[in-house]
Design an enzyme around this catalytic site. Sequence first.
Site, PDB file in Angstrom:
ATOM      1  N   TYR A   1       0.830  -1.207   0.000  1.00 56.39           N
ATOM      2  CA  TYR A   1       0.000   0.000   0.000  1.00 56.39           C
ATOM      3  C   TYR A   1       0.868   1.263   0.000  1.00 56.39           C
ATOM      4  O   TYR A   1       1.711   1.430   0.881  1.00 56.39           O
ATOM      5  CB  TYR A   1      -0.904  -0.038   1.225  1.00 56.39           C
ATOM      6  CG  TYR A   1      -1.581   1.248   1.605  1.00 56.39           C
ATOM      7  CD1 TYR A   1      -2.372   1.952   0.685  1.00 56.39           C
ATOM      8  CD2 TYR A   1      -1.467   1.759   2.904  1.00 56.39           C
ATOM      9  CE1 TYR A   1      -2.999   3.131   1.043  1.00 56.39           C
ATOM     10  CE2 TYR A   1      -2.096   2.933   3.274  1.00 56.39           C
ATOM     11  CZ  TYR A   1      -2.849   3.618   2.339  1.00 56.39           C
ATOM     12  OH  TYR A   1      -3.478   4.785   2.689  1.00 56.39           O
TER      13      TYR A   1
ATOM     14  N   ASP B   1      -1.535  -6.174   9.278  1.00 57.13           N
ATOM     15  CA  ASP B   1      -2.601  -5.224   8.934  1.00 57.13           C
ATOM     16  C   ASP B   1      -3.725  -6.020   8.287  1.00 57.13           C
ATOM     17  O   ASP B   1      -3.595  -6.508   7.165  1.00 57.13           O
ATOM     18  CB  ASP B   1      -2.047  -4.173   7.974  1.00 57.13           C
ATOM     19  CG  ASP B   1      -3.023  -3.026   7.742  1.00 57.13           C
ATOM     20  OD1 ASP B   1      -4.244  -3.260   7.835  1.00 57.13           O
ATOM     21  OD2 ASP B   1      -2.573  -1.909   7.446  1.00 57.13           O
TER      22      ASP B   1
ATOM     23  N   ILE C   1      -7.084  -5.028   7.714  1.00 66.02           N
ATOM     24  CA  ILE C   1      -8.252  -4.162   7.557  1.00 66.02           C
ATOM     25  C   ILE C   1      -9.211  -4.629   6.456  1.00 66.02           C
ATOM     26  O   ILE C   1     -10.326  -4.132   6.359  1.00 66.02           O
ATOM     27  CB  ILE C   1      -7.858  -2.691   7.321  1.00 66.02           C
ATOM     28  CG1 ILE C   1      -7.200  -2.495   5.951  1.00 66.02           C
ATOM     29  CG2 ILE C   1      -6.948  -2.190   8.410  1.00 66.02           C
ATOM     30  CD1 ILE C   1      -7.013  -1.032   5.599  1.00 66.02           C
TER      31      ILE C   1
ATOM     32  N   LYS D   1     -12.796  -0.288   5.515  1.00 67.76           N
ATOM     33  CA  LYS D   1     -12.955  -1.087   4.299  1.00 67.76           C
ATOM     34  C   LYS D   1     -14.113  -2.071   4.412  1.00 67.76           C
ATOM     35  O   LYS D   1     -14.950  -2.153   3.516  1.00 67.76           O
ATOM     36  CB  LYS D   1     -11.658  -1.844   4.004  1.00 67.76           C
ATOM     37  CG  LYS D   1     -10.409  -0.971   4.016  1.00 67.76           C
ATOM     38  CD  LYS D   1     -10.492   0.195   3.042  1.00 67.76           C
ATOM     39  CE  LYS D   1      -9.214   1.026   3.079  1.00 67.76           C
ATOM     40  NZ  LYS D   1      -9.276   2.174   2.151  1.00 67.76           N
TER      41      LYS D   1
END
Length: 469
Positions: free
Chosen positions: A143, A228, A230, A270
């Site tokens: 990302y 992570d 999410i 998200k």
Amino acid sequence: MLSKKASLDSHGEESSYFLGLQEYEKNPYDPVHNPSGIIQMGLAENQLSMELLESWLGNNPDVTGFKEDGGSIFKELALFQDYHGLPTFKKELAEFMEEIRGNRVRMDPNKIVLTAGSTSANETLMFCLAGRGDAFLIPTPYYPGYDRDLKWRTEVEIIPIKCTSSNYFRITGFALDEAYKQAQKRNLNVKGVLITNPSNPLGTTMTEEEIDIVINFCMTKSIHIVSDEIFSATVFGSPKFVSILEAMHERNLQHSNAMNLVHVVYSLSKDLGLSGFRVGMIYSNNKMLISAATKMSSFGLISSQTQHLLSKILGDKKFMKYYVKENARRLKKRHEMLVSKLKRIGIPCLRSNAGLFCWVDMRHLLISNTFEAEFELWKKILSNIKLNISPGSSCHCSEPGWFRICFANVSEEMLQVSMQRMKVLVETLVGDRSGFAGIGHRNLICFSRKPSVSKWALGLSTLDRHADR
């Protein structure tokens, strides 16, 4: 004029990822008022199930009116709140995280630190775990915002774990070792590995083999794992999502000292599409980290009103179970729609099963196998056909020609328009090159060469009819 910290150039805002977002803001597409504007397909935002949440709010007016048992709780929510967060919200958030992990692991609300989005969660973790002279290893592609979130203010370095298309960008022990050696060459102290699962931008869940490789590597070196997660409720196909917490439990490490080195980042941006609510969190067994991160969270709190509202939504278990299932169905349908349209144009995608985007292979459209050629192609896509997508270089991909295309923030009509524009671009590029010898001719052959596509048959998503078996 500015402080040294404010003047650091590691924010990453000059990345093509951020530049594309800025260009869109200047000329946004509107089917009526600006049909020739830029269509935003560079933003990983989930708008497919927003009306489900709006419907719930319409059916629960007392929640938005800040009423309970017929009386107002506005004053109670408006006054000062402890920065530890509302206990009821942390309880419901923990139970929701358990649910989307198939109730295979238990989540303790007391091990949650609330933050203003995952951006704040990731930065807070870096402040707690590392500093100048330290580094985290991160698999590529990753990302683009990590260059801002992890580095800018903390001065922590990112060392890429270079993953390649040869094995569909999966993490290998060799790549981990090479990244570690690279950090040592730069005299950096490696504090941990940060993974995104499901992956942004790949849209894939990590295999159990990959997770084992990361755990073995980090446990051997006694370094941290930040996972992570999410996108954990955006999984719409097999294989299933396996949380780092579940993997540690399966190894019977849940009560070991090793759990103090494992930390999870999550948010509702998200899975529920609530990026504007700025709701994130850190989950960790490490008591010292939880204490420090909780103190740091005072610089980025979630409003009490937001926590109250979301505790009521998450507390409606029947609704949330329906929402997660229906949202996954809609994501799968939209994903298949994008992949099939790209396939008809002649553009393959990495086979994926999660997220709000596809990892798209446009290497055959480059005039040369360079990142300069990728940047030129990206500029044509942005300027000529008015689509904002993210080039792989902004995600630190080690191979030029890959792009991330988001599909959950646009309507079906906008998706159709965007693919019509893409078709025109491909036809134009191929037509332009057909009249030239040399590089152009070789790229035209590459574009129509079937073996290069068939080699990817197992890894490129083309509405694989076996994907859900």
